[in-house]
Design a protein around this motif. Structure first.
Motif, PDB file in Angstrom:
ATOM      1  N   GLY A 194       0.182  -0.814   2.673  1.00 24.33           N
ATOM      2  CA  GLY A 194       0.125  -0.297   1.460  1.00 24.33           C
ATOM      3  C   GLY A 194       1.232  -0.586   0.586  1.00 24.33           C
ATOM      4  O   GLY A 194       2.283  -1.001   0.915  1.00 24.33           O
ATOM      5  N   PHE A 204       3.275   1.716  -2.514  1.00 28.75           N
ATOM      6  CA  PHE A 204       3.694   2.919  -3.160  1.00 28.75           C
ATOM      7  C   PHE A 204       4.411   2.933  -4.166  1.00 28.75           C
ATOM      8  O   PHE A 204       5.142   1.772  -4.374  1.00 28.75           O
ATOM      9  CB  PHE A 204       4.071   3.865  -1.824  1.00 28.75           C
ATOM     10  N   PHE A 221       1.075   6.920  -3.587  1.00 24.25           N
ATOM     11  CA  PHE A 221       0.253   5.879  -3.202  1.00 24.25           C
ATOM     12  C   PHE A 221      -0.195   5.274  -4.390  1.00 24.25           C
ATOM     13  O   PHE A 221      -0.567   5.882  -5.448  1.00 24.25           O
ATOM     14  CB  PHE A 221      -0.820   6.547  -2.314  1.00 24.25           C
ATOM     15  N   ALA A 250      -3.962   0.339  -0.855  1.00 17.35           N
ATOM     16  CA  ALA A 250      -3.798  -0.239   0.541  1.00 17.35           C
ATOM     17  C   ALA A 250      -5.015  -1.261   1.002  1.00 17.35           C
ATOM     18  O   ALA A 250      -6.093  -1.178   0.129  1.00 17.35           O
ATOM     19  CB  ALA A 250      -3.998   1.064   1.226  1.00 17.35           C
ATOM     20  N   HIS A 268       1.088   0.514   7.864  1.00 15.29           N
ATOM     21  CA  HIS A 268       0.458   1.885   8.517  1.00 15.29           C
ATOM     22  C   HIS A 268       0.705   2.003   9.976  1.00 15.29           C
ATOM     23  O   HIS A 268       0.978   0.850  10.684  1.00 15.29           O
ATOM     24  CB  HIS A 268      -1.101   1.898   8.061  1.00 15.29           C
ATOM     25  N   MET A 302      -3.376   6.885   2.161  1.00 15.90           N
ATOM     26  CA  MET A 302      -2.779   7.503   1.236  1.00 15.90           C
ATOM     27  C   MET A 302      -1.783   8.217   1.054  1.00 15.90           C
ATOM     28  O   MET A 302      -1.018   8.514   0.363  1.00 15.90           O
ATOM     29  CB  MET A 302      -3.863   8.151   0.099  1.00 15.90           C
ATOM     30  N   ARG A 303      -1.224   8.528   2.647  1.00 20.77           N
ATOM     31  CA  ARG A 303      -0.154   9.490   2.980  1.00 20.77           C
ATOM     32  C   ARG A 303       1.128   8.637   3.470  1.00 20.77           C
ATOM     33  O   ARG A 303       0.850   7.939   4.581  1.00 20.77           O
ATOM     34  CB  ARG A 303      -0.694  10.381   4.079  1.00 20.77           C
ATOM     35  N   THR A 304       2.096   9.058   2.804  1.00 18.57           N
ATOM     36  CA  THR A 304       3.328   8.291   3.214  1.00 18.57           C
ATOM     37  C   THR A 304       3.565   8.484   4.644  1.00 18.57           C
ATOM     38  O   THR A 304       4.140   7.605   5.256  1.00 18.57           O
ATOM     39  CB  THR A 304       4.281   8.617   2.169  1.00 18.57           C
TER      40      THR A 304
END
Length: 129
Positions: A35, A37, A47, A50, A99, A111-113
């Motif tokens: 991804g 960011f 985000f 990805a 990821h 979408m989540r760090t």
């Protein structure tokens, strides 16, 4: 030692384009989603986009849909972000990341760090008006 090195950032006028690259070394990430960011001064890291492990699916933040395109070349262990129609609000440091889940990654987790295990040092993108 795992390293992610971003490149391609710079200063561009509004409406222009840039292509970011992120080269991974130390191990292969062909079985992991990757991804992009970005983080503007004083703001959280957000985000951007990805791509799944095989490149079969991509996901974008609403703010960049239709303007940015993420892609990957597993043979080169590299992920790209083509950015077109850039706006001043795109100004930020852009980070690539790998990821943490082998092959399977839900759209929410993409979408989540916290779901990403490895991060690059970032490359600055500045869009002037």
């Amino acid at each position: 030692q795992v390293q992610l090195v971003e490149s391609g950032g710079g200063l561009v006028q509004a409406g222009g384009s840039l292509r970011l690259s992120c080269a991974a070394s130390g191990r292969t990430f062909s079985s992991y989603a990757m991804g992009w960011f970005r983080q503007a001064p004083g703001k959280e890291r957000d985000f951007v986009a990805a791509v799944t492990w095989n490149g079969g699916s991509t996901h974008y933040a609403d703010s960049v849909k239709g303007r940015f395109t993420i892609s990957r070349d597993n043979a080169k262990n590299t992920v790209y972000l083509q950015m077109n129609s850039l706006k001043p609000e795109d100004t930020a440091v852009y980070y690539c990341a790998v990821h943490g889940k082998f092959r399977i990654a839900t759209m929410t987790s993409l979408m989540r760090t916290p779901e990403y295990n490895y991060w690059g040092q970032g490359t600055q993108v500045t869009v002037s008006s």
